[in-house]
Scaffold this motif. Sequence first.
Motif, PDB file in Angstrom:
ATOM      1  N   SER A  99     -66.897  51.578 -78.697  1.00 24.52           N
ATOM      2  CA  SER A  99     -67.658  50.316 -78.729  1.00 24.52           C
ATOM      3  C   SER A  99     -67.914  49.804 -77.315  1.00 24.52           C
ATOM      4  CB  SER A  99     -66.910  49.253 -79.526  1.00 24.52           C
ATOM      5  OG  SER A  99     -66.845  49.644 -80.872  1.00 24.52           O
ATOM      6  N   THR A 100     -66.942  49.991 -76.431  1.00 28.55           N
ATOM      7  CA  THR A 100     -67.137  49.543 -75.047  1.00 28.55           C
ATOM      8  C   THR A 100     -68.323  50.283 -74.433  1.00 28.55           C
ATOM      9  OG1 THR A 100     -64.770  49.132 -74.890  1.00 28.55           O
ATOM     10  CG2 THR A 100     -65.977  49.248 -72.813  1.00 28.55           C
ATOM     11  N   LEU A 101     -68.401  51.597 -74.685  1.00 23.83           N
ATOM     12  CA  LEU A 101     -69.517  52.379 -74.162  1.00 23.83           C
ATOM     13  C   LEU A 101     -70.834  51.876 -74.780  1.00 23.83           C
ATOM     14  CD1 LEU A 101     -70.630  54.764 -72.552  1.00 23.83           C
ATOM     15  CD2 LEU A 101     -70.050  56.262 -74.448  1.00 23.83           C
ATOM     16  N   ALA A 102     -70.835  51.681 -76.112  1.00 21.94           N
ATOM     17  CA  ALA A 102     -72.052  51.214 -76.791  1.00 21.94           C
ATOM     18  C   ALA A 102     -72.502  49.873 -76.205  1.00 21.94           C
ATOM     19  CB  ALA A 102     -71.794  51.086 -78.291  1.00 21.94           C
ATOM     20  N   ARG A 103     -71.529  48.991 -75.952  1.00 31.17           N
ATOM     21  CA  ARG A 103     -71.879  47.670 -75.439  1.00 31.17           C
ATOM     22  C   ARG A 103     -72.372  47.741 -73.997  1.00 31.17           C
ATOM     23  NH1 ARG A 103     -69.816  43.802 -79.176  1.00 31.17           N
ATOM     24  NH2 ARG A 103     -69.732  42.124 -77.665  1.00 31.17           N
ATOM     25  N   CYS A 104     -71.841  48.678 -73.228  1.00 26.61           N
ATOM     26  CA  CYS A 104     -72.353  48.864 -71.858  1.00 26.61           C
ATOM     27  C   CYS A 104     -73.823  49.312 -71.903  1.00 26.61           C
ATOM     28  CB  CYS A 104     -71.534  49.906 -71.100  1.00 26.61           C
ATOM     29  SG  CYS A 104     -69.910  49.323 -70.577  1.00 26.61           S
ATOM     30  N   LEU A 105     -74.168  50.134 -72.913  1.00 21.61           N
ATOM     31  CA  LEU A 105     -75.540  50.663 -73.001  1.00 21.61           C
ATOM     32  C   LEU A 105     -76.568  49.560 -73.205  1.00 21.61           C
ATOM     33  CD1 LEU A 105     -75.158  53.883 -75.194  1.00 21.61           C
ATOM     34  CD2 LEU A 105     -75.707  53.744 -72.765  1.00 21.61           C
ATOM     35  N   VAL A 106     -76.157  48.478 -73.884  1.00 25.05           N
ATOM     36  CA  VAL A 106     -77.110  47.383 -74.110  1.00 25.05           C
ATOM     37  C   VAL A 106     -76.794  46.165 -73.223  1.00 25.05           C
ATOM     38  CG1 VAL A 106     -77.730  48.072 -76.456  1.00 25.05           C
ATOM     39  CG2 VAL A 106     -75.803  46.535 -76.126  1.00 25.05           C
ATOM     40  N   ARG A 107     -75.985  46.372 -72.211  1.00 22.33           N
ATOM     41  CA  ARG A 107     -75.634  45.348 -71.225  1.00 22.33           C
ATOM     42  C   ARG A 107     -74.853  44.174 -71.798  1.00 22.33           C
ATOM     43  NH1 ARG A 107     -79.473  44.114 -66.299  1.00 22.33           N
ATOM     44  NH2 ARG A 107     -77.531  43.092 -65.820  1.00 22.33           N
TER      45      ARG A 107
ATOM     46  N   ARG B 157     -62.635  48.317 -67.179  1.00 20.72           N
ATOM     47  CA  ARG B 157     -61.263  47.852 -67.410  1.00 20.72           C
ATOM     48  C   ARG B 157     -61.321  46.453 -68.003  1.00 20.72           C
ATOM     49  NH1 ARG B 157     -60.991  50.103 -62.485  1.00 20.72           N
ATOM     50  NH2 ARG B 157     -61.659  48.125 -61.574  1.00 20.72           N
ATOM     51  N   PHE B 158     -60.364  46.156 -68.869  1.00 20.01           N
ATOM     52  CA  PHE B 158     -60.213  44.789 -69.366  1.00 20.01           C
ATOM     53  C   PHE B 158     -58.821  44.316 -68.964  1.00 20.01           C
ATOM     54  CE2 PHE B 158     -63.084  46.663 -72.621  1.00 20.01           C
ATOM     55  CZ  PHE B 158     -64.153  45.795 -72.487  1.00 20.01           C
ATOM     56  N   ALA B 159     -58.688  43.009 -68.790  1.00 22.13           N
ATOM     57  CA  ALA B 159     -57.352  42.472 -68.521  1.00 22.13           C
ATOM     58  C   ALA B 159     -56.503  42.672 -69.771  1.00 22.13           C
ATOM     59  CB  ALA B 159     -57.459  40.993 -68.175  1.00 22.13           C
ATOM     60  N   GLY B 160     -55.334  43.245 -69.627  1.00 29.90           N
ATOM     61  CA  GLY B 160     -54.443  43.475 -70.760  1.00 29.90           C
ATOM     62  C   GLY B 160     -53.543  42.273 -70.982  1.00 29.90           C
ATOM     63  N   PRO B 161     -52.577  42.397 -71.878  1.00 36.40           N
ATOM     64  CA  PRO B 161     -51.657  41.276 -72.105  1.00 36.40           C
ATOM     65  C   PRO B 161     -50.867  40.963 -70.833  1.00 36.40           C
ATOM     66  CG  PRO B 161     -50.950  43.277 -73.264  1.00 36.40           C
ATOM     67  CD  PRO B 161     -52.285  43.573 -72.680  1.00 36.40           C
ATOM     68  N   TYR B 162     -50.599  39.670 -70.614  1.00 35.78           N
ATOM     69  CA  TYR B 162     -49.880  39.255 -69.407  1.00 35.78           C
ATOM     70  C   TYR B 162     -48.465  38.879 -69.832  1.00 35.78           C
ATOM     71  CZ  TYR B 162     -49.739  37.435 -64.610  1.00 35.78           C
ATOM     72  OH  TYR B 162     -49.452  37.240 -63.279  1.00 35.78           O
TER      73      TYR B 162
ATOM     74  N   HIS C 134     -71.677  44.544 -71.925  1.00 32.21           N
ATOM     75  CA  HIS C 134     -70.606  44.640 -70.921  1.00 32.21           C
ATOM     76  C   HIS C 134     -71.221  45.230 -69.657  1.00 32.21           C
ATOM     77  CE1 HIS C 134     -67.340  43.792 -73.537  1.00 32.21           C
ATOM     78  NE2 HIS C 134     -67.252  44.974 -74.128  1.00 32.21           N
ATOM     79  N   GLU C 135     -70.704  44.806 -68.513  1.00 30.22           N
ATOM     80  CA  GLU C 135     -71.092  45.433 -67.244  1.00 30.22           C
ATOM     81  C   GLU C 135     -69.979  46.406 -66.855  1.00 30.22           C
ATOM     82  OE1 GLU C 135     -73.867  45.003 -65.487  1.00 30.22           O
ATOM     83  OE2 GLU C 135     -74.617  43.456 -66.852  1.00 30.22           O
ATOM     84  N   PRO C 136     -70.313  47.676 -66.592  1.00 28.60           N
ATOM     85  CA  PRO C 136     -69.257  48.598 -66.115  1.00 28.60           C
ATOM     86  C   PRO C 136     -68.703  48.135 -64.766  1.00 28.60           C
ATOM     87  CG  PRO C 136     -71.296  49.778 -66.652  1.00 28.60           C
ATOM     88  CD  PRO C 136     -71.611  48.311 -66.706  1.00 28.60           C
ATOM     89  N   ASP C 137     -67.440  48.470 -64.489  1.00 26.31           N
ATOM     90  CA  ASP C 137     -66.850  48.132 -63.176  1.00 26.31           C
ATOM     91  C   ASP C 137     -67.307  49.115 -62.107  1.00 26.31           C
ATOM     92  OD1 ASP C 137     -65.201  46.255 -64.507  1.00 26.31           O
ATOM     93  OD2 ASP C 137     -63.844  47.892 -65.043  1.00 26.31           O
ATOM     94  N   GLY C 138     -67.611  50.327 -62.540  1.00 25.04           N
ATOM     95  CA  GLY C 138     -68.049  51.331 -61.577  1.00 25.04           C
ATOM     96  C   GLY C 138     -69.019  52.280 -62.252  1.00 25.04           C
ATOM     97  N   GLY C 139     -69.791  53.018 -61.456  1.00 22.02           N
ATOM     98  CA  GLY C 139     -70.775  53.936 -62.022  1.00 22.02           C
ATOM     99  C   GLY C 139     -72.049  53.199 -62.400  1.00 22.02           C
ATOM    100  N   ALA C 140     -72.989  53.921 -62.984  1.00 23.30           N
ATOM    101  CA  ALA C 140     -74.280  53.301 -63.306  1.00 23.30           C
ATOM    102  C   ALA C 140     -74.825  53.869 -64.605  1.00 23.30           C
ATOM    103  CB  ALA C 140     -75.271  53.571 -62.175  1.00 23.30           C
TER     104      ALA C 140
END
Length: 335
Positions: free
Chosen positions: A62-70, A16-21, A72-78
């Motif tokens: 892109s979020t998935l791709a970036r998680c694969l190379v660390r 998850r990312f923080a959305g507009p406030y 981004h850190e996923p909030d849940g799962g591994a």
Amino acid sequence: MNATLPILSIDGISKRFAGPYSLTRRLQGRPPLAVQALRDVTLEIHRGETLGIVGESGCGKSTLARCLVRLHEPDGGAIRFEGEDIARLRGGDRRAFNRRVQMIFQDPYGSLNPRMTVSQILGEALSVHKMRPKAEIPHRIAELLELVRLPQDAAARYPHEFSGGQRQRIGIARALAVEPEVIVADELVSALDVSVQAQVVNLLLQLQEQLHLTVVFVAHDLRLVRHISHRVAVMYLGQVVEVSTSEALFTAPRHPYSKALLDAAPELDPSRRSRTVAARGELPSPLDVPPGCAFASRCPHAFDRCRVERPLLTPRGLGQLAACHLEDFGAAPAQ
Ligand SMILES: Nc1ncnc2c1ncn2[C@@H]1O[C@H](COP(=O)(O)OP(=O)(O)O)[C@@H](O)[C@H]1O
Ligand code: SF4
Ligand SMILES: [Mg+2]
């Protein structure tokens, strides 16, 4: 090493990312909305394969791709690399992972330092991971240029002296400098002209075979994905909705969204390019993901159950997986 163990396994990751406030939410004292970029994504990547990841813009590729190379850190799962949770890697293991799994970015302008020559760019990659003794670096740079079919005099030149396609070759050479096993290519050729796209994709295809690379090829353009991938994962609104061999996906898609994507895919001939959108209706906002099947608001086959119960990714014969309540949506009447 277990030959059947996937080189990478993605096990139920969410991000998850923080959305507009908005002012209204602030005044109400409520927290900002969250963008659900990835929702319970599970996927295996096998050694030596090219896995395509497709889906409309904003679906989380892109979020998935970036998680694969660390990145981004996923909030849940591994995410596991050869069975090891990559979030837990430390010290030498972490450095080894950073070398063995390389990302190539879409924007060669942004990712290559304009003040460094190609020789310095490649030399830096070689020294960071201590790939060669200093004396051997010039020879290795020459080899890398040959590998990506760039002329030897490219070494002394700066990124701005090259065309977009050549710059992507430099990006590929830089990734290959550290002798990775996995390449994650995010929209590698999306910014290039169609004729140049094919050359760069063909180069990647040859390198994949020659160097036995595992490639994760992220693209919104289905034509490229079909050409290069052994298997394809289709994403919709942060979820994987189908995983199929490339052949099976393009001949018999098992998810209504995959079918809609294929129907809307541009023709190979650019003059006949389709302007059709992938599916009728609007893509729901990732700030407000509907319950049930995320595709229900656009699916021609949606029925009551779809709006309340989320379909899980389940086997559909011939190695296909699909997340749809209808086993054979082709047989179902459009609503
Ligand atoms: N760093 C970020 N901060 C906030 N939202 C983000 C960030 N990165 C991606 N998003 C949001 O997450 C969703 C998925 O984006 P992305 O992974 O870039 O999709 P794709 O690559 O398929 O176009 C989009 O709604 C996007 O706006
Ligand atoms: S679960 Fe229902 S709404 Fe979702 S894709 Fe299948 S038929 Fe369509
Ligand atoms: Mg993207």
